[in-house]
Write a protein that holds these residues in place. Structure first.
Motif, PDB file in Angstrom:
ATOM      1  N   HIS A   1      70.533   5.168 -33.175  1.00 48.88           N
ATOM      2  CA  HIS A   1      71.248   3.931 -32.884  1.00 48.88           C
ATOM      3  C   HIS A   1      71.744   3.911 -31.438  1.00 48.88           C
ATOM      4  O   HIS A   1      71.610   2.900 -30.734  1.00 48.88           O
TER       5      HIS A   1
ATOM      6  N   ARG B   1      68.900   3.303 -28.976  1.00 50.09           N
ATOM      7  CA  ARG B   1      68.478   1.890 -28.972  1.00 50.09           C
ATOM      8  C   ARG B   1      69.488   1.029 -28.225  1.00 50.09           C
ATOM      9  O   ARG B   1      69.104   0.090 -27.519  1.00 50.09           O
ATOM     10  N   ARG B   2      70.768   1.314 -28.396  1.00 50.88           N
ATOM     11  CA  ARG B   2      71.788   0.541 -27.694  1.00 50.88           C
ATOM     12  C   ARG B   2      71.626   0.700 -26.175  1.00 50.88           C
ATOM     13  O   ARG B   2      71.833  -0.266 -25.423  1.00 50.88           O
ATOM     14  N   TRP B   3      71.265   1.889 -25.744  1.00 49.56           N
ATOM     15  CA  TRP B   3      71.122   2.127 -24.307  1.00 49.56           C
ATOM     16  C   TRP B   3      69.833   1.521 -23.760  1.00 49.56           C
ATOM     17  O   TRP B   3      69.849   0.774 -22.778  1.00 49.56           O
TER      18      TRP B   3
ATOM     19  N   ASP C   1      69.634  -2.570 -25.325  1.00 52.49           N
ATOM     20  CA  ASP C   1      70.747  -3.463 -24.997  1.00 52.49           C
ATOM     21  C   ASP C   1      71.382  -3.149 -23.645  1.00 52.49           C
ATOM     22  O   ASP C   1      72.254  -3.884 -23.190  1.00 52.49           O
TER      23      ASP C   1
ATOM     24  N   ASP D   1      73.444  -0.719 -22.923  1.00 48.07           N
ATOM     25  CA  ASP D   1      74.814  -0.231 -23.064  1.00 48.07           C
ATOM     26  C   ASP D   1      74.783   1.286 -23.255  1.00 48.07           C
ATOM     27  O   ASP D   1      74.351   1.782 -24.301  1.00 48.07           O
TER      28      ASP D   1
ATOM     29  N   ASN E   1      77.389   4.277 -26.264  1.00 52.09           N
ATOM     30  CA  ASN E   1      77.091   5.011 -27.494  1.00 52.09           C
ATOM     31  C   ASN E   1      76.442   6.360 -27.201  1.00 52.09           C
ATOM     32  O   ASN E   1      76.831   7.384 -27.768  1.00 52.09           O
TER      33      ASN E   1
ATOM     34  N   GLN F   1      80.614   8.132 -33.543  1.00 49.85           N
ATOM     35  CA  GLN F   1      79.818   6.908 -33.602  1.00 49.85           C
ATOM     36  C   GLN F   1      80.271   6.016 -34.744  1.00 49.85           C
ATOM     37  O   GLN F   1      80.318   4.783 -34.609  1.00 49.85           O
TER      38      GLN F   1
ATOM     39  N   GLU G   1      81.568   2.357 -33.732  1.00 49.28           N
ATOM     40  CA  GLU G   1      80.775   1.212 -34.169  1.00 49.28           C
ATOM     41  C   GLU G   1      81.545   0.310 -35.129  1.00 49.28           C
ATOM     42  O   GLU G   1      81.380  -0.909 -35.111  1.00 49.28           O
TER      43      GLU G   1
ATOM     44  N   ARG H   1      83.836  -1.603 -32.794  1.00 49.38           N
ATOM     45  CA  ARG H   1      83.051  -2.545 -31.987  1.00 49.38           C
ATOM     46  C   ARG H   1      82.557  -3.715 -32.820  1.00 49.38           C
ATOM     47  O   ARG H   1      82.591  -4.877 -32.378  1.00 49.38           O
TER      48      ARG H   1
ATOM     49  N   SER I   1      71.869  -3.941 -34.071  1.00 51.85           N
ATOM     50  CA  SER I   1      72.981  -3.209 -33.491  1.00 51.85           C
ATOM     51  C   SER I   1      74.064  -2.911 -34.510  1.00 51.85           C
ATOM     52  O   SER I   1      74.809  -1.956 -34.382  1.00 51.85           O
ATOM     53  N   SER I   2      74.198  -3.759 -35.518  1.00 47.75           N
ATOM     54  CA  SER I   2      75.240  -3.562 -36.516  1.00 47.75           C
ATOM     55  C   SER I   2      74.750  -2.778 -37.724  1.00 47.75           C
ATOM     56  O   SER I   2      75.519  -2.537 -38.651  1.00 47.75           O
TER      57      SER I   2
END
Length: 377
Positions: free
Chosen positions: A57, A60-62, A65, A67, A70, A131, A135, A138, A302-303
């Motif tokens: 996760h 993928r966020r980095w 997205d 970001d 995470n 995390q 999460e 967030r 993302s969620s």
């Protein structure tokens, strides 16, 4: 007697059912179905699987997205582990026999490192829980609405409730054992769990780590998005600085360590934990109210981690507690017939209720946001 197995370590290992003598200095593998009790391999699967899920996760966020928070938080948790854990396992190596002493000992699980002191699942526990808490907060939009400081306090509260469901149960099921002879560190306690651990390790560490990552990695430098090298260096800095933040937070109670001031210490830490709960519950209530008016969507992918892993973590621990309850209620003077100390059931129930509230709030928030997203052809 070897320096990796002193008298205190030997006593704790004996209570847990193994010997710390002749342990391999690097890694030891054991049959997961031949451990002390049947809950242990399932605990390993839950935590190690959660850390892997969290890493996927975070990546993928980095990469998708843009970001890096995470992924930085995931690896900062490992740096923090590398800084904080060895002195706790081997205080003699670091000249801390008088200041710290032997605090606890883990039982032996399927994979153990460092003379059988460090289970693999504990290595995974820090990134998995950091995390989970980040999460959840967030997904509830606390960072977006209230900023980094209050968001980090919400993370401290979230870690408290999820961590203590685990922490209050572990000694009874022989996942680890606290050293009863170390009254300097392990007192005052709530049932069998040291209150210092409840406050500093279960809340302050994760809240401070989240704040530091947000400040050092979440922000952009003068040239825009941070490079991978800068993210790496700042991630290491976060892991190193987090124990310093814990030391500062521990000053009020540590000022009264020794000298018969146990009651004062208990009152101070109790007040600090109450403050964590007060702030956390206020932010949770704010998140529930804001759900109706918060327009910021959380992408479904993302969620996904926030919707699945916290509920799975809580559900498995509830099963563990149900397994432990017969021996818990049959305990005499806080000790089960197997000779293990019990935790605080009322506090674990309180934490489970708060964790359930957080999980439901996340599900409501993410489902409503997904429903509000336009349908794409």
């Amino acid at each position: 007697m070897s320096s990796s197995c002193d008298a205190a370590a030997e006593r704790l290992a004996g209570k847990l059912g193994f010997s710390c003598h002749d342990a391999h200095p690097i890694v030891t593998f054991r049959n997961p179905f031949g451990l002390e009790n049947g809950t242990m391999p399932f605990l390993e699967l839950l935590i190690i699987g959660g850390a892997v899920f969290a890493l996927v996760h975070a990546w993928r966020r980095w990469r998708r997205d843009g970001d890096p928070v995470n992924i930085s938080l995931w690896f900062a948790s490992l740096v923090y582990l590398a800084v904080i854990e060895p002195p706790l396992y081997f205080p003699g190596w670091f000249g801390l026999e008088k200041q710290v002493g032997m605090i606890f000992s883990h039982n032996v699980f399927s994979v153990q490192f460092m003379y059988d002191r460090l289970p693999l699942y504990i290595v995974a526990f820090y990134p998995a829980l950091s995390q989970l808490a980040y999460e959840v907060v967030r997904a509830l939009g606390v960072f977006a609405r209230r900023g980094l400081l209050l968001g980090s306090l919400a993370v401290a509260f979230t870690c408290q409730v999820f961590y203590e469901i685990f922490d209050q149960l572990g000694p009874q099921l022989k996942w680890w054992a606290w050293n009863p002879g170390n009254e300097m560190i392990n007192k005052p306690s709530l049932a069998s769990v040291p209150m210092n651990s409840m406050f500093l390790f279960a809340s302050v560490s994760f809240g401070a780590m989240t704040y530091l990552v947000g400040r050092l990695v979440g922000a952009k430098d003068g040239r825009g998005t941070l490079s991978g090298r800068r993210i790496s260096l700042r991630t290491v800095a976060v892991g190193v600085l987090t124990p310093l933040a814990m030391s500062v937070a521990g000053v009020p109670s540590n000022a009264f360590r020794g000298g018969g001031h146990l009651g004062i210490q208990q009152a101070i830490i109790g007040a600090e934990l109450a403050l964590v709960w007060l702030v956390g519950l206020c932010l949770l209530a704010d998140a529930w109210r804001a759900r109706r008016t918060d327009p910021a969507p959380v992408p479904a992918a993302s969620s996904l981690f926030a919707r699945i892993y916290p509920a799975l973590y809580l559900g498995v621990h509830i099963v563990f507690w149900l397994i432990a309850l017969p021996a818990y209620f049959a305990a005499t003077n806080g000790i089960t017939e197997h000779g293990t100390p019990i935790g605080s059931l009322w506090y674990a129930v309180l934490c489970a209720l708060a964790a359930t509230g957080l999980i439901v709030a996340v599900l409501r928030a993410t489902v409503s946001r997904r429903a509000s997203e336009p349908v794409r052809s």
